[in-house]
Design a protein around this motif. Structure first.
Motif, PDB file in Angstrom:
ATOM      1  N   PHE A   1     -76.060 -11.251  20.798  1.00  0.00           N
ATOM      2  CA  PHE A   1     -74.668 -10.944  21.082  1.00  0.00           C
ATOM      3  C   PHE A   1     -73.811 -12.214  21.091  1.00  0.00           C
ATOM      4  N   GLU A   2     -74.371 -13.307  21.571  1.00  0.00           N
ATOM      5  CA  GLU A   2     -73.685 -14.604  21.520  1.00  0.00           C
ATOM      6  C   GLU A   2     -73.526 -15.044  20.063  1.00  0.00           C
ATOM      7  N   ALA A   3     -74.531 -14.778  19.246  1.00  0.00           N
ATOM      8  CA  ALA A   3     -74.456 -15.126  17.819  1.00  0.00           C
ATOM      9  C   ALA A   3     -73.398 -14.277  17.113  1.00  0.00           C
ATOM     10  N   PHE A   4     -73.305 -12.981  17.454  1.00  0.00           N
ATOM     11  CA  PHE A   4     -72.255 -12.124  16.881  1.00  0.00           C
ATOM     12  C   PHE A   4     -70.874 -12.700  17.199  1.00  0.00           C
ATOM     13  N   ASP A   5     -70.677 -13.101  18.444  1.00  0.00           N
ATOM     14  CA  ASP A   5     -69.399 -13.697  18.823  1.00  0.00           C
ATOM     15  C   ASP A   5     -69.124 -14.946  17.995  1.00  0.00           C
TER      16      ASP A   5
ATOM     17  N   CYS B   1     -82.566  -8.536  14.380  1.00  0.00           N
ATOM     18  CA  CYS B   1     -82.959  -8.566  15.794  1.00  0.00           C
ATOM     19  C   CYS B   1     -82.376  -7.363  16.540  1.00  0.00           C
ATOM     20  N   LEU B   2     -81.150  -6.987  16.230  1.00  0.00           N
ATOM     21  CA  LEU B   2     -80.471  -5.903  16.942  1.00  0.00           C
ATOM     22  C   LEU B   2     -80.902  -4.506  16.500  1.00  0.00           C
ATOM     23  N   LYS B   3     -81.542  -4.400  15.345  1.00  0.00           N
ATOM     24  CA  LYS B   3     -81.932  -3.064  14.875  1.00  0.00           C
ATOM     25  C   LYS B   3     -82.860  -2.373  15.860  1.00  0.00           C
ATOM     26  N   GLU B   4     -83.669  -3.132  16.569  1.00  0.00           N
ATOM     27  CA  GLU B   4     -84.585  -2.568  17.555  1.00  0.00           C
ATOM     28  C   GLU B   4     -83.890  -2.283  18.886  1.00  0.00           C
ATOM     29  N   LYS B   5     -82.778  -2.943  19.131  1.00  0.00           N
ATOM     30  CA  LYS B   5     -82.093  -2.796  20.414  1.00  0.00           C
ATOM     31  C   LYS B   5     -81.253  -1.525  20.492  1.00  0.00           C
ATOM     32  N   GLY B   6     -81.133  -0.797  19.381  1.00  0.00           N
ATOM     33  CA  GLY B   6     -80.373   0.450  19.372  1.00  0.00           C
ATOM     34  C   GLY B   6     -80.958   1.495  20.288  1.00  0.00           C
TER      35      GLY B   6
END
Length: 186
Positions: free
Chosen positions: A22-26, A78-83
């Motif tokens: 999420f920090e990387a998205f920002d 990385c985020l695909k699993e966090k869904g």
């Protein structure tokens, strides 16, 4: 067993190391606007089929763009699993079809679906190959045929950019245990 963490490699273009996705998205969307990424991606793909070198006056910009998009792909992977553990907050605005951009209504409501779908169709290494190929071809003064399909990864990447902007714009919240149990029983 210790879990290996993926490096988002943000230090090349953001100037610091992002520790979580999420920090990387920002950092990605603070570095440049969504339109910048979509326009540069489209132009790089178009220049892959031309003899003209993309950003001929400053080809180093293509490398910076490549590193930012490569970081973005790692974050999406990385985020695909966090869904399953996180959900995007509800939008407070009334959205019209125009605001959906490249996403379907279902993907707009749950942008994590875009990430899951993209990595079901292509691996992270295939997306990296796509980036390398369009970078090489767009910087080459020779017209050449790409070795692989450029359209499918391009469409997935455009959708991931739109989904990433939505995730960042709306924010995320952890799914409560009761919500997870309800979704499993449905």
């Amino acid at each position: 067993m210790k879990k290996n963490k993926i490096s988002f490699e943000t230090r090349f273009w953001a100037g610091f190391v992002a520790r979580d996705p999420f920090e990387a998205f920002d950092a990605i969307f603070d570095f440049a606007h969504l339109d910048y990424y979509k326009q540069n991606l489209s132009e790089a793909v178009l220049h892959s089929f031309k003899r003209k070198v993309y950003h001929q006056d400053k080809p180093c910009n293509v490398f910076v763009f490549y590193t930012a998009i490569w970081s973005f792909l790692k974050v999406c992977y990385c985020l695909k699993e966090k869904g399953n553990k996180w959900k995007v907050k509800e939008s407070s605005r009334c959205e019209t079809v125009f605001h959906l951009s490249s996403l379907t209504k279902e993907e707009f409501d749950n942008p994590f679906l875009v990430l899951q779908n993209a990595f079901e169709k292509r691996t992270l290494q295939q997306f990296e190959f796509f980036l390398c190929e369009i970078t090489e071809l767009s910087l080459s003064p020779f017209a050449g045929d790409p070795d692989s399909d450029l359209t499918t990864p391009y469409i997935h990447l455009i959708k991931m950019l739109d989904a990433g902007e939505l995730i960042r714009e709306r924010g995320v919240e952890k799914i409560k245990k009761a919500d997870q149990i309800d979704s499993v029983t449905q």
